[in-house]
Structure formats: structure tokens, C-alpha cells
Scaffold this motif. Sequence first.
Motif, PDB file in Angstrom:
ATOM      1  N   GLY A  87       4.910  20.455 -12.758  1.00 23.03           N
ATOM      2  CA  GLY A  87       5.625  20.648 -14.016  1.00 23.03           C
ATOM      3  C   GLY A  87       6.999  20.006 -14.004  1.00 23.03           C
ATOM      4  N   GLY A  88       7.144  18.962 -13.210  1.00 23.59           N
ATOM      5  CA  GLY A  88       8.445  18.336 -13.028  1.00 23.59           C
ATOM      6  C   GLY A  88       8.859  17.352 -14.099  1.00 23.59           C
ATOM      7  N   PHE A  89       7.996  17.110 -15.095  1.00 23.56           N
ATOM      8  CA  PHE A  89       8.356  16.191 -16.174  1.00 23.56           C
ATOM      9  C   PHE A  89       8.634  16.992 -17.438  1.00 23.56           C
ATOM     10  CE2 PHE A  89       5.480  13.122 -13.784  1.00 23.56           C
ATOM     11  CZ  PHE A  89       6.544  12.458 -13.185  1.00 23.56           C
ATOM     12  N   GLY A  90       9.900  17.314 -17.659  1.00 19.89           N
ATOM     13  CA  GLY A  90      10.259  18.144 -18.803  1.00 19.89           C
ATOM     14  C   GLY A  90      10.773  17.379 -20.003  1.00 19.89           C
ATOM     15  N   LEU A  91      11.023  16.088 -19.846  1.00 19.41           N
ATOM     16  CA  LEU A  91      11.553  15.314 -20.968  1.00 19.41           C
ATOM     17  C   LEU A  91      10.482  15.124 -22.038  1.00 19.41           C
ATOM     18  CD1 LEU A  91      13.569  12.606 -18.998  1.00 19.41           C
ATOM     19  CD2 LEU A  91      14.447  14.646 -20.150  1.00 19.41           C
ATOM     20  N   PRO A  92      10.905  15.026 -23.289  1.00 20.82           N
ATOM     21  CA  PRO A  92       9.938  14.941 -24.399  1.00 20.82           C
ATOM     22  C   PRO A  92       9.349  13.546 -24.569  1.00 20.82           C
ATOM     23  CG  PRO A  92      12.166  14.883 -25.252  1.00 20.82           C
ATOM     24  CD  PRO A  92      12.278  15.097 -23.764  1.00 20.82           C
ATOM     25  N   ARG A  93       8.591  13.110 -23.601  1.00 19.21           N
ATOM     26  CA  ARG A  93       7.883  11.823 -23.680  1.00 19.21           C
ATOM     27  C   ARG A  93       6.505  12.029 -23.065  1.00 19.21           C
ATOM     28  NH1 ARG A  93       8.711   6.351 -24.503  1.00 19.21           N
ATOM     29  NH2 ARG A  93       7.647   4.929 -23.089  1.00 19.21           N
ATOM     30  N   ASP A  94       5.528  11.416 -23.666  1.00 22.93           N
ATOM     31  CA  ASP A  94       4.151  11.528 -23.200  1.00 22.93           C
ATOM     32  C   ASP A  94       4.034  11.035 -21.757  1.00 22.93           C
ATOM     33  OD1 ASP A  94       1.293  11.829 -23.410  1.00 22.93           O
ATOM     34  OD2 ASP A  94       1.178   9.664 -23.696  1.00 22.93           O
ATOM     35  N   THR A  95       3.494  11.867 -20.873  1.00 22.00           N
ATOM     36  CA  THR A  95       3.384  11.476 -19.471  1.00 22.00           C
ATOM     37  C   THR A  95       2.376  10.338 -19.264  1.00 22.00           C
ATOM     38  OG1 THR A  95       1.813  13.274 -19.049  1.00 22.00           O
ATOM     39  CG2 THR A  95       4.138  13.683 -18.524  1.00 22.00           C
ATOM     40  N   ASP A  96       1.364  10.248 -20.115  1.00 24.01           N
ATOM     41  CA  ASP A  96       0.422   9.139 -19.989  1.00 24.01           C
ATOM     42  C   ASP A  96       1.132   7.803 -20.208  1.00 24.01           C
ATOM     43  OD1 ASP A  96      -1.686  10.856 -19.481  1.00 24.01           O
ATOM     44  OD2 ASP A  96      -2.417  10.846 -21.553  1.00 24.01           O
ATOM     45  N   ILE A 114       0.851  -1.200   0.000  1.00 21.96           N
ATOM     46  CA  ILE A 114       0.000   0.000   0.000  1.00 21.96           C
ATOM     47  C   ILE A 114       0.882   1.244   0.000  1.00 21.96           C
ATOM     48  CG2 ILE A 114      -1.585   1.378   1.430  1.00 21.96           C
ATOM     49  CD1 ILE A 114      -2.797  -1.389   2.316  1.00 21.96           C
ATOM     50  N   ARG A 115       1.906   1.254   0.833  1.00 23.70           N
ATOM     51  CA  ARG A 115       2.818   2.398   0.878  1.00 23.70           C
ATOM     52  C   ARG A 115       3.535   2.569  -0.455  1.00 23.70           C
ATOM     53  NH1 ARG A 115       5.085   1.305   6.991  1.00 23.70           N
ATOM     54  NH2 ARG A 115       3.356   2.357   8.058  1.00 23.70           N
ATOM     55  N   MET A 116       3.895   1.464  -1.068  1.00 23.74           N
ATOM     56  CA  MET A 116       4.554   1.508  -2.372  1.00 23.74           C
ATOM     57  C   MET A 116       3.624   2.133  -3.418  1.00 23.74           C
ATOM     58  SD  MET A 116       6.096  -1.828  -4.185  1.00 23.74           S
ATOM     59  CE  MET A 116       6.526  -1.902  -5.893  1.00 23.74           C
ATOM     60  N   PHE A 117       2.371   1.691  -3.430  1.00 24.73           N
ATOM     61  CA  PHE A 117       1.380   2.245  -4.359  1.00 24.73           C
ATOM     62  C   PHE A 117       1.238   3.748  -4.144  1.00 24.73           C
ATOM     63  CE2 PHE A 117      -2.910   3.763  -5.129  1.00 24.73           C
ATOM     64  CZ  PHE A 117      -3.146   3.358  -6.431  1.00 24.73           C
ATOM     65  N   ARG A 118       1.031   4.129  -2.902  1.00 22.04           N
ATOM     66  CA  ARG A 118       0.795   5.542  -2.611  1.00 22.04           C
ATOM     67  C   ARG A 118       2.008   6.396  -2.952  1.00 22.04           C
ATOM     68  NH1 ARG A 118      -0.371   8.465   3.098  1.00 22.04           N
ATOM     69  NH2 ARG A 118      -0.996  10.472   2.227  1.00 22.04           N
ATOM     70  N   ALA A 119       3.205   5.930  -2.589  1.00 22.00           N
ATOM     71  CA  ALA A 119       4.414   6.697  -2.880  1.00 22.00           C
ATOM     72  C   ALA A 119       4.614   6.841  -4.384  1.00 22.00           C
ATOM     73  CB  ALA A 119       5.628   6.026  -2.243  1.00 22.00           C
ATOM     74  N   ALA A 120       4.392   5.773  -5.115  1.00 21.88           N
ATOM     75  CA  ALA A 120       4.603   5.825  -6.563  1.00 21.88           C
ATOM     76  C   ALA A 120       3.573   6.735  -7.244  1.00 21.88           C
ATOM     77  CB  ALA A 120       4.538   4.416  -7.149  1.00 21.88           C
ATOM     78  N   VAL A 121       2.300   6.509  -6.972  1.00 18.95           N
ATOM     79  CA  VAL A 121       1.255   7.266  -7.661  1.00 18.95           C
ATOM     80  C   VAL A 121       1.239   8.718  -7.187  1.00 18.95           C
ATOM     81  CG1 VAL A 121      -1.201   7.399  -8.203  1.00 18.95           C
ATOM     82  CG2 VAL A 121      -0.061   5.176  -8.120  1.00 18.95           C
ATOM     83  N   HIS A 122       1.346   8.940  -5.872  1.00 16.33           N
ATOM     84  CA  HIS A 122       1.390  10.311  -5.379  1.00 16.33           C
ATOM     85  C   HIS A 122       2.621  11.036  -5.918  1.00 16.33           C
ATOM     86  CE1 HIS A 122       1.396  13.874  -2.922  1.00 16.33           C
ATOM     87  NE2 HIS A 122       2.611  13.559  -2.516  1.00 16.33           N
ATOM     88  N   GLY A 123       3.757  10.371  -5.908  1.00 13.53           N
ATOM     89  CA  GLY A 123       4.967  10.991  -6.437  1.00 13.53           C
ATOM     90  C   GLY A 123       4.796  11.413  -7.883  1.00 13.53           C
ATOM     91  N   PHE A 124       4.186  10.547  -8.675  1.00 13.98           N
ATOM     92  CA  PHE A 124       3.957  10.865 -10.084  1.00 13.98           C
ATOM     93  C   PHE A 124       3.044  12.077 -10.226  1.00 13.98           C
ATOM     94  CE2 PHE A 124       2.425  10.711 -14.344  1.00 13.98           C
ATOM     95  CZ  PHE A 124       3.453  10.153 -15.082  1.00 13.98           C
ATOM     96  N   VAL A 125       1.886  12.045  -9.532  1.00 13.95           N
ATOM     97  CA  VAL A 125       0.933  13.148  -9.710  1.00 13.95           C
ATOM     98  C   VAL A 125       1.481  14.456  -9.137  1.00 13.95           C
ATOM     99  CG1 VAL A 125      -1.072  11.620  -9.856  1.00 13.95           C
ATOM    100  CG2 VAL A 125      -0.497  12.650  -7.669  1.00 13.95           C
ATOM    101  N   ALA A 126       2.262  14.383  -8.060  1.00 15.40           N
ATOM    102  CA  ALA A 126       2.842  15.607  -7.494  1.00 15.40           C
ATOM    103  C   ALA A 126       3.870  16.212  -8.449  1.00 15.40           C
ATOM    104  CB  ALA A 126       3.475  15.310  -6.135  1.00 15.40           C
TER     105      ALA A 126
END
Length: 189
Positions: free
Chosen positions: A160-169, A143-155
Amino acid sequence: MPRAGLTPATVVREAAVLADEAGYEKLTLAALAARLGVALPSLYKHVRGVDALHQQLAVLATAEIAEVLTAAAAGRAGSDALRAVATAYRAYARQHPGRYPAAQRAPDPADADHLAAGERAVGAVRAILLGYGLDGDDAIDAIRMFRAAVHGFVALEAAGGFGLPRDTDRSFDQLIAGLDRAYRSWGDR
């Protein structure tokens, strides 16, 4: 005398809308009073202060996330459920950028509503993990792994922390596929 129709629930709902519009960090009693068209001291008839307002917003947002996650998981299992719940979590964070941070607050042990909402949210993820054979301490870690991964991604995405030229989806899909592989191989270590 309180403004007609103004209740503690109305105050919290309007605070949630204000947080989404202006940002969680800009949610103040003064800003909320202005939005509601009341004098600042009038708010104290409905909420004890800014900390109490933030606590009530945390309860509301946590309950909303619990509802969204539970609905996303309904009728699904395994990787399908994992993807649906993670996608719903991300969508909630995007739709409610001001109240989402409030939902990150750990439930207050003295607040039964907050505890219940937190249990419902965690329960949606825990139910998925049972399908992977994860229970007890393994489920807590997962559960902690899920939350850390998904929350980290959405945060990071929200900041605007994803600047590399690849689709975030696409990157999000890879993240969820990685979680699925990790959960399926949990006992292989």
C-alpha cells in the motif's frame, strides 16, 4: 503413521496455498498441521522443520515464476518481451502474495532444483537482454536492474505504498518504458 495421501509435495503445495491466504510471515508448521488436519509431529515425516519448509516453498515459487516468465517471453522480443515479462512478474506477485516473498530467497547452492529454477527465471530475462545487445557483466547489471525495479514496484504496491492519486498501472507502464530506454541506450554512457 503418515496420513494417507500426504506426501512432501502435498505438504509444500498446501503450505503455498496457506502462505497466499494468511501471509508468508504466518506460515508455521503449527498452522500447516492444522490446515492438513494432522498432529504437528506428523509433519516431520514430510518436512524437516520450518526452515526446510520455507526452502521448499522457495523452490516451488521460483519454479512457478520461471514458468510464468518463460511463457510470457515466448515469441516476443525487445520492448514487447520486456513488458510481457514484467507484467507477468507483477501478476504472479499479485496472485500469490504469500509465496512470492519465498521466491526472493537466493537459490541454495546445495539445492539443485532451486538452482535450476533460479537459472530458468534469470534465463527468461537474460534472453530479452540479449536482444538489447547486453551480455556478460552488462547483462548481470541489467538483470539486477530489472529485478530491483520490478520487485520494488510490486513490493511497494503490495504494502500500500503508493498513496498518490495516479493510476498505478500507468506508473508501472512508465517504469517499464524507462527500463526499455535504459537498455536501448546502455552503450551510450
